[in-house]
Design a protein around this motif. Structure first.
Motif, PDB file in Angstrom:
ATOM      1  N   LEU A   7       0.829  -1.199   0.000  1.00 18.53           N
ATOM      2  CA  LEU A   7       0.000   0.000   0.000  1.00 18.53           C
ATOM      3  C   LEU A   7       0.863   1.247   0.000  1.00 18.53           C
ATOM      4  CD1 LEU A   7      -2.683   1.480   0.231  1.00 18.53           C
ATOM      5  CD2 LEU A   7      -2.641   1.036   2.696  1.00 18.53           C
ATOM      6  N   ARG A 133      -8.370   2.335   1.746  1.00 17.20           N
ATOM      7  CA  ARG A 133      -7.419   1.238   1.972  1.00 17.20           C
ATOM      8  C   ARG A 133      -6.541   1.531   3.190  1.00 17.20           C
ATOM      9  NH1 ARG A 133      -7.395   1.441  -3.678  1.00 17.20           N
ATOM     10  NH2 ARG A 133      -5.333   2.431  -3.846  1.00 17.20           N
ATOM     11  N   LYS A 137      -6.498  -0.618   6.800  1.00 15.19           N
ATOM     12  CA  LYS A 137      -5.259  -1.092   7.415  1.00 15.19           C
ATOM     13  C   LYS A 137      -5.108  -0.527   8.820  1.00 15.19           C
ATOM     14  CE  LYS A 137      -2.838  -3.422   5.812  1.00 15.19           C
ATOM     15  NZ  LYS A 137      -2.674  -4.903   5.941  1.00 15.19           N
TER      16      LYS A 137
END
Length: 352
Positions: A7, A133, A137
C-alpha cells in the motif's frame, strides 16, 4: 505486513522518494532529542533493525504528530509523501522486528495511527479509494493492538469521508460504530464522536436525532473544557463547525452562518487548511442569502492563507468560489475579489 508495504509503495511517487533522505529527516531533526534517533530510522530502512523498544514506538508517534502538524498547515499534497515514505522505509520494518509483546502492541498502535493520518491526507487530495485502503489497514492494526482510541477515531474518519461525499446513511452507520467502539469515552472524545453523529443524522433528515446528538456533544464539550484545554484535539471550534453543518442540513442557512462565524473566531491559528475551507463554505452560504459583499469579504480572508496550501479540498472550494462569483462581476467588490483570486489560483483550476 506485506500488504502494508505494498500500500505504501503504491502511494509513493517515485519522483519524490528523495523526500526520505532530505525532507523527512529534516522534519525529524527539528524534534528535540531526535538526532540520536535518526540512525535507528536509517537502520530500519536498510533492514538492519532486529529488535525494537519503546523508544522506537515513541519515534513513530512523534513523527506522526509532526507530519500531522504539517498537514494542518500546508495540506495533504505537502505532507502525504513524507508519511508514505516513512511508512514504507521505517514504520513497516519495525513491525517485523523482534520485540516484547507490550512493545509489539504499542508499535502496531503507533503505525495504525500513522495509517489513519495517511488516509486522512488522501481524502484531502480526493483519493478516496486510497484513503479507504489506509483506513482499513489502520483498523486492522488498531484491532490487533487493542488500541480503542485509534480504532474508533478511524471509524469516525470514515464517517467524515462518507458524509462529505453525501452518503448520509453510511456515514451514520460508521459514526454509530465509532461510538459503540468507545463505550468508556471521556467527555472530549464523546463530543468528538457525538458531533459527527449529529452531522450524519442531519444529512439523513433525522432532525430529532441530530439535535439530540448535537446537544450531547455540547454538554460533553463544556465538561471537557472545564477539565483541560487539550491542544490539538476536538475543540470548541470543531464543535461549532458541526453545529453549522447540522443547521445547514436541516435548512437553517442563517443559523449555519452564525455558527460557522463563531467557529472561525475561536479556531487556533495552526489549522490553516480548515480556516480556508470553512471560510469558503461560510462565504458560499452568505451568498446563498444574497449577502454578496459579506461573501466577498469572507472569500478575501480565505485567499490570505490559500497560497500556502497544497490541498485538494481547498482547491475545490476555490473552484466553487470562481464559479459562484462570476455572475456578479459588474459589482466592483466582486470584480476585485475575482481579479485577486485569479492571481493566486493555479492555472488548471481557473474557469475556462
Amino acid at each position: 505486513m506485506e500488504g502494508l508495504l505494498d500500500l505504501g509503495r503504491q502511494d509513493m511517487d517515485p519522483s519524490r522518494r528523495s523526500v526520505l533522505g532530505v525532507g523527512l529527516f529534516s522534519v525529524a531533526l527539528t524534534i528535540p532529542h531526535w538526532p540520536d534517533v535518526i540512525g535507528r530510522m536509517e537502520a530500519a530502512h536498510k533492514g538492519h533493525v532486529r529488535r525494537i523498544g519503546m523508544a522506537d514506538v515513541r519515534a513513530v508517534a512523534a513523527m506522526t504528530e509532526r507530519i500531522s502538524d504539517l498537514d494542518d498547515q500546508f495540506g495533504g499534497r505537502t505532507a502525504r509523501p513524507m508519511a508514505a515514505a516513512f511508512l514504507v522505509n521505517t514504520a513497516a520494518p519495525y513491525l517485523r522486528a523482534e520485540a516484547p509483546d507490550g512493545v509489539r502492541k504499542a508499535m502496531m498502535g503507533a503505525v495504525s495511527d500513522l495509517c489513519y493520518l495517511t488516509g486522512y491526507m488522501a481524502v484531502d487530495e480526493g483519493l478516496h479509494g486510497l484513503a479507504q485502503r489506509y483506513y482499513l489497514k489502520a483498523l486492522e492494526l488498531a484491532g490487533a493492538a487493542e488500541d480503542h482510541l485509534t480504532f474508533c477515531t478511524t471509524l469516525r474518519g470514515m464517517s467524515v469521508q462518507a458524509v462529505d461525499l453525501g452518503h448520509g446513511a453510511e456515514a451514520m452507520r460508521l459514526a454509530d460504530a465509532a461510538a459503540a467502539a468507545s463505550p468508556q469515552a471521556g467527555p472530549r472524545m464523546r463530543a468528538f464522536l457525538a458531533g459527527q453523529q449529529a452531522h450524519a443524522a442531519a444529512q439523513t433528515g433525522a432532525r430529532g436525532a441530530a439535535l439530540t446528538y448535537l446537544k450531547e456533544a455540547e454538554v460533553a464539550m463544556e465538561k471537557a473544557e472545564s477539565q483541560s484545554k487539550a491542544f490539538g484535539s476536538y475543540d470548541p471550534s470543531s464543535l461549532l463547525y458541526h453545529a453549522s453543518q447540522v443547521r445547514f442540513e436541516l435548512g437553517d442557512v442563517a443559523g449555519s452562518i452564525a455558527a460557522m462565524r463563531e467557529s472561525d473566531k475561536v479556531r487556533q491559528s495552526v489549522y490553516r487548511r480548515a480556516r480556508v475551507r470553512h471560510r469558503c463554505t461560510l462565504a458560499e452560504r452568505q451568498l446563498d442569502l444574497g449577502h454578496l459583499e459579506a461573501a466577498c469579504a469572507t472569500w478575501n480572508l480565505a485567499l490570505e492563507d490559500y497560497p500556502s496550501l497544497q490541498s485538494g479540498r481547498a482547491d475545490e472550494r476555490i473552484e466553487v468560489m470562481h464559479s459562484r462569483i462570476k455572475p456578479y462581476l459588474k459589482n466592483p467588490v466582486a470584480r476585485d475579489l475575482f481579479e485577486r483570486a485569479r492571481g493566486v489560483t493555479p492555472v488548471g483550476l481557473l474557469p475556462r
